[in-house]
Design a protein around this motif. Sequence first.
Motif, PDB file in Angstrom:
ATOM      1  N   GLY A 157      -6.200 -26.685  -3.119  1.00  0.00           N
ATOM      2  CA  GLY A 157      -6.021 -27.112  -4.494  1.00  0.00           C
ATOM      3  C   GLY A 157      -5.097 -26.230  -5.288  1.00  0.00           C
ATOM      4  O   GLY A 157      -4.884 -26.461  -6.483  1.00  0.00           O
ATOM      5  N   GLY A 158      -4.512 -25.232  -4.654  1.00  0.00           N
ATOM      6  CA  GLY A 158      -3.608 -24.328  -5.339  1.00  0.00           C
ATOM      7  C   GLY A 158      -2.219 -24.922  -5.516  1.00  0.00           C
ATOM      8  O   GLY A 158      -1.911 -26.030  -5.053  1.00  0.00           O
ATOM      9  N   THR A 159      -1.377 -24.174  -6.189  1.00  0.00           N
ATOM     10  CA  THR A 159      -0.041 -24.665  -6.529  1.00  0.00           C
ATOM     11  C   THR A 159       0.812 -24.918  -5.295  1.00  0.00           C
ATOM     12  O   THR A 159       1.478 -25.963  -5.184  1.00  0.00           O
ATOM     13  CB  THR A 159       0.666 -23.656  -7.452  1.00  0.00           C
ATOM     14  N   VAL A 160       0.829 -23.985  -4.363  1.00  0.00           N
ATOM     15  CA  VAL A 160       1.694 -24.122  -3.186  1.00  0.00           C
ATOM     16  C   VAL A 160       1.292 -25.305  -2.315  1.00  0.00           C
ATOM     17  O   VAL A 160       2.153 -26.135  -1.953  1.00  0.00           O
ATOM     18  CB  VAL A 160       1.704 -22.806  -2.385  1.00  0.00           C
ATOM     19  N   ALA A 165       2.445 -30.864  -0.584  1.00  0.00           N
ATOM     20  CA  ALA A 165       1.931 -32.221  -0.402  1.00  0.00           C
ATOM     21  C   ALA A 165       2.780 -33.245  -1.148  1.00  0.00           C
ATOM     22  O   ALA A 165       2.919 -34.393  -0.707  1.00  0.00           O
ATOM     23  CB  ALA A 165       0.479 -32.297  -0.870  1.00  0.00           C
ATOM     24  N   SER A 166       3.378 -32.852  -2.278  1.00  0.00           N
ATOM     25  CA  SER A 166       4.203 -33.780  -3.058  1.00  0.00           C
ATOM     26  C   SER A 166       5.492 -34.161  -2.329  1.00  0.00           C
ATOM     27  O   SER A 166       6.104 -35.176  -2.643  1.00  0.00           O
ATOM     28  CB  SER A 166       4.542 -33.164  -4.414  1.00  0.00           C
ATOM     29  N   ILE A 167       5.924 -33.330  -1.365  1.00  0.00           N
ATOM     30  CA  ILE A 167       7.133 -33.652  -0.603  1.00  0.00           C
ATOM     31  C   ILE A 167       6.785 -34.074   0.829  1.00  0.00           C
ATOM     32  O   ILE A 167       7.652 -34.112   1.700  1.00  0.00           O
ATOM     33  CB  ILE A 167       8.105 -32.454  -0.579  1.00  0.00           C
ATOM     34  N   GLY A 172      -2.677 -28.332   3.416  1.00  0.00           N
ATOM     35  CA  GLY A 172      -3.975 -27.877   2.984  1.00  0.00           C
ATOM     36  C   GLY A 172      -3.916 -26.438   2.502  1.00  0.00           C
ATOM     37  O   GLY A 172      -2.838 -25.835   2.400  1.00  0.00           O
ATOM     38  N   GLY A 173      -5.053 -25.878   2.178  1.00  0.00           N
ATOM     39  CA  GLY A 173      -5.095 -24.495   1.708  1.00  0.00           C
ATOM     40  C   GLY A 173      -4.740 -23.518   2.816  1.00  0.00           C
ATOM     41  O   GLY A 173      -5.345 -23.544   3.895  1.00  0.00           O
TER      42      GLY A 173
END
Length: 323
Positions: A157-160, A165-167, A172-173
């Motif tokens: 759930g972090g920024t990285v 995931a957006s690309i 996952g974490g």
Amino acid sequence: MSTTTTLRPAAGEAEQPPTADPTATPPRPRRRPQRSAYLFLLPWILGAVLLTIGPMVTSLYLSFTDYDLFSSPSWVGFDNYQRLFTEDPRFWASVRVTLTYVLVSVPLQLAIALGVALLLNRPRRGIGFYRSALYAPSLLGASISLALAWKALFSTGGTVPNLLASIGLDTGGWTDDPDLAIYAVVALTLWQFGAPMVIFLAGLKQIPRDLYEAAALDGAGKVRQFFSVTLPMLTPVLLFNLVLGIIHAFQSFTGPYVISNGRGGPGDSTLVYTLYLYQRGFTDFRMGTASAMAWLLLLAIAVVTALLFATSRRWVFYAGEEN
């Protein structure tokens, strides 16, 4: 009655100074300046003995004992070393993780530092600001607050992970994946490239410009100039940064400790050597084993450093020396 005649120099002759007696004892040197020097060095000497030499000797003795911090140490000889090599699989896991971390983080950090130094070596407006801004992360070092922020960036759930995931790269974490957790620690190290960058920048300033002019006259482009002029002239600085980088990487502790909550997880994937040393000494209270691990680490760093200096004759170029 006999009389003693004293010979005096004739008129116009200079009077000769008396001849020194060769059997006379020379004057003893004054010792007060030496005493003053030792007085000023006394704080450093006390600090070296009480904070460095004394603990090192004590640690060497404890490495041959069974000591749990609460009872008196008992002599066991080389048993601690033997158990580490033959009966402790987590010891070898920590060695493997540490070697992976060193072999990945040190070359990447030096490459990034050199690349940024090359960009900052060009004269442009506001270059002082850019140099200060890019050096700032090194001032923070491996602080606990920075490691906590890094853990939040790479956890589930972090920024990285969200950006990846957006690309279309759903990793996952990283801190929860045994295959990626160590690379989150590596990324924390890469971000702190300021110190080697400044050293590379100082080395670039010392390269004579006429070497580039001569290479340009021979038809060498920018890439050829980098490999034929810049890189060879920077090899002494590269050796210095490489030795320091390897030593610091072997001693890395805060990042892996915070990211793994002090356990070296998941699955011992972030169990670097110093973290396991800490666990053996201050979690399991096996201070004798921890002391043995500390001396093995010192020996490993000494061997690697000696190998680097021994092989440097083949690839380090010093200006003015004849090949």
